[in-house]
Enzyme design. Sequence first.
Site, short mmCIF file in Angstrom:
data_model
loop_
_atom_site.label_atom_id
_atom_site.label_comp_id
_atom_site.label_asym_id
_atom_site.label_seq_id
_atom_site.Cartn_x
_atom_site.Cartn_y
_atom_site.Cartn_z
N GLU A 1 -5.33 -2.71 3.60
CA GLU A 1 -5.15 -3.31 4.93
C GLU A 1 -6.39 -4.08 5.40
OE1 GLU A 1 -4.33 -0.29 4.02
OE2 GLU A 1 -2.52 0.43 5.05
N THR B 1 0.85 -1.18 0.00
CA THR B 1 0.00 0.00 0.00
C THR B 1 0.89 1.23 0.00
OG1 THR B 1 -1.65 1.23 1.23
CG2 THR B 1 -0.23 -0.20 2.52
N TRP C 1 -12.81 21.41 11.36
CA TRP C 1 -12.75 20.54 10.18
C TRP C 1 -13.77 20.92 9.12
CZ3 TRP C 1 -12.38 15.42 13.34
CH2 TRP C 1 -11.06 14.98 13.34
P1 ADP Z 1 -4.15 4.00 -1.42
O1 ADP Z 1 -5.35 4.78 -1.93
O2 ADP Z 1 -3.50 4.62 -0.22
O3 ADP Z 1 -3.23 3.54 -2.47
P2 ADP Z 1 -6.04 1.94 -0.66
O4 ADP Z 1 -6.53 1.53 -1.97
O5 ADP Z 1 -5.83 0.92 0.36
O6 ADP Z 1 -4.68 2.63 -0.82
O7 ADP Z 1 -6.98 3.10 -0.18
C1 ADP Z 1 -7.75 3.05 0.96
C2 ADP Z 1 -8.37 4.39 1.21
O8 ADP Z 1 -9.25 4.74 0.14
C3 ADP Z 1 -9.23 4.44 2.43
O9 ADP Z 1 -8.44 4.65 3.59
C4 ADP Z 1 -10.13 5.63 2.13
O10 ADP Z 1 -9.49 6.85 2.42
C5 ADP Z 1 -10.31 5.55 0.65
N1 ADP Z 1 -11.59 4.93 0.33
C6 ADP Z 1 -11.82 3.67 -0.05
N2 ADP Z 1 -13.14 3.47 -0.30
C7 ADP Z 1 -13.76 4.64 -0.06
C8 ADP Z 1 -15.12 5.10 -0.11
N3 ADP Z 1 -16.10 4.31 -0.50
N4 ADP Z 1 -15.37 6.38 0.24
C9 ADP Z 1 -14.38 7.21 0.63
N5 ADP Z 1 -13.09 6.85 0.69
C10 ADP Z 1 -12.77 5.58 0.36
#
Ligand code: ADP
Length: 540
Positions: free
Chosen positions: A329, A182, A444
Amino acid sequence: MRGIMMDFPLTLTTVIRRAEQLFPHVEITSRRPDRTLHHTSYGAVARRAKQLAAGLESLGLRQGDRVGTLAWNHAQHLEAYYAIPCAGMVCHTLNIRLHPDDLAYIATHAGDKAVIVDDVLWPLFEKFRERTPIEHVIVIRHTGGALPPGTLDYEDVLARGAARAYEWPELDEYAAAAMCYTSGTTGKPKGVVYTHRSQVLHTFGEAFANTLGCTDADAVLAIVPMFHANAWGLPYLGAMMGARQVFPGPHLDPANVLDLVVTARVTIAAGVPTVMLGLLAALDALPTKPDLRELRRMVIGGSAVPQALIRAYRERYGVTILQGWGMTETSPLASVGTPPSWVTFATPEEEDSYRARQGRPSPFVEIRARDDNGHIIPWNGSAMGELEIRGPWVTAGYYESPDSGERFTPDGWFKTGDIASIHQDWCIEIRDRSKDVIKSGGEWISSVALENALMGHPSVAEATVIGVQEAKWQERPLSVVVLKAGKAATHEELNAFLAQQFPKWWLPDATEFVDAIPRTSAGKFLKSALRERFAKRLMA
Ligand code: ADP
């Protein structure tokens, strides 16, 4: 007193064996690089997966060895998804959208011994191969070009394997099955190592009627790449339920995807919002609309799904959007936005707004959120805090990473880095990623809420909102907008549109109109690049 039941390990082998025995005829369709369609079945894929496993063993690979893949979504990648873990090896999907330096780091850190690579991705592989410990390079030749020197043909490895009788080994359910790196919020990429047990339980978690609701009547199209977050577990979900699987190969453009949806009679399509936004624009531009009656639902996740997108698909194409939330994760699917049956919505728009939230946790997944002062927030839909999570498919650490501990609470929950509210019914509403949070005068502002609203404006194709430095409030929101072709809008008009929903102090101080918003390797908006580009925009 202990129960008296069999000690039967939860391994992917049982999932693949089931597909081979129960669903041998069920079809797997992939688009090849030359755009033609390739058809095979679970029977053939499972048989070839055994040949691949035996072939890998004949190269000297053993249980626990990491075998990388650098490939698009297609049937051979599916074979690797089945063969490598069921042979007791670890399937390490390499993200083709990463920089070669990152790929060199990741393949080395994971200790990949072999890699299976698409011939069409060879130019990328060559850029980092020499910097890794990879000993065996196996090339899937889609195009019939020459085999690069010092490599093995994928079909030859299978032929070697076919020459000997092979049975899947008995495995420990806690054995590593797969790994994904990741991007992490800071520092180097970090490796998440899934177990057979976690993958099996994650597949169960997806299958329920109240989560993805997948059955043997479905055809699942994974637009989400197999090189990112396990293609959301869909390759195993299909095999467990006997659903047809459909893969776009390297052709992720709207025209090719649409054609695949129609010709392969897809019932569930899964991808990130940016891909589904592109698909919608392409659909809208078509003079004659394709028949999408069979497309029961679109699973969208990876970043927040704008309500306008949910509404557009419902109103114009009769397609229901199901939002999923998760992370590498968390395997990744941790929550799904299926509305509870006892909630009645007064209007379809009300239901859209429920679906624009991130949904309730899957069975076995537990959540809570903690505010800035370390207090667990109430489930009232308005308090905000960092989401914490635990469950059998949530990581317990990162591979060979001494600083993993920072991401866990003292009682072992994983800190997601996502800022969320939790509603009374346990429905999650992601407000921001902690790294994207906008703090104006200590308060925020949810960039996710603002950008989703902006994407509902008729002139806006894509929008994102970032926090940039400002003299009085330290940080203020700035909109970055891509207009639809032939449409116009001003900053004042867009803010007037936002003012219908948000307090005045939330409204962005300025709007930058751009041609395109940069993307991450997973197709999400790359806000860090925009923050750098517009860092001083409000300081003049
Ligand atoms: P990265 O984007 O860091 O490469 P990931 O694919 O594991 O790695 O991303 C996970 C992140 O994507 C989550 O922590 C969240 O911030 C975001 N995310 C995933 N699904 C959603 C969703 N449905 N709505 C909002 N944010 C999301």
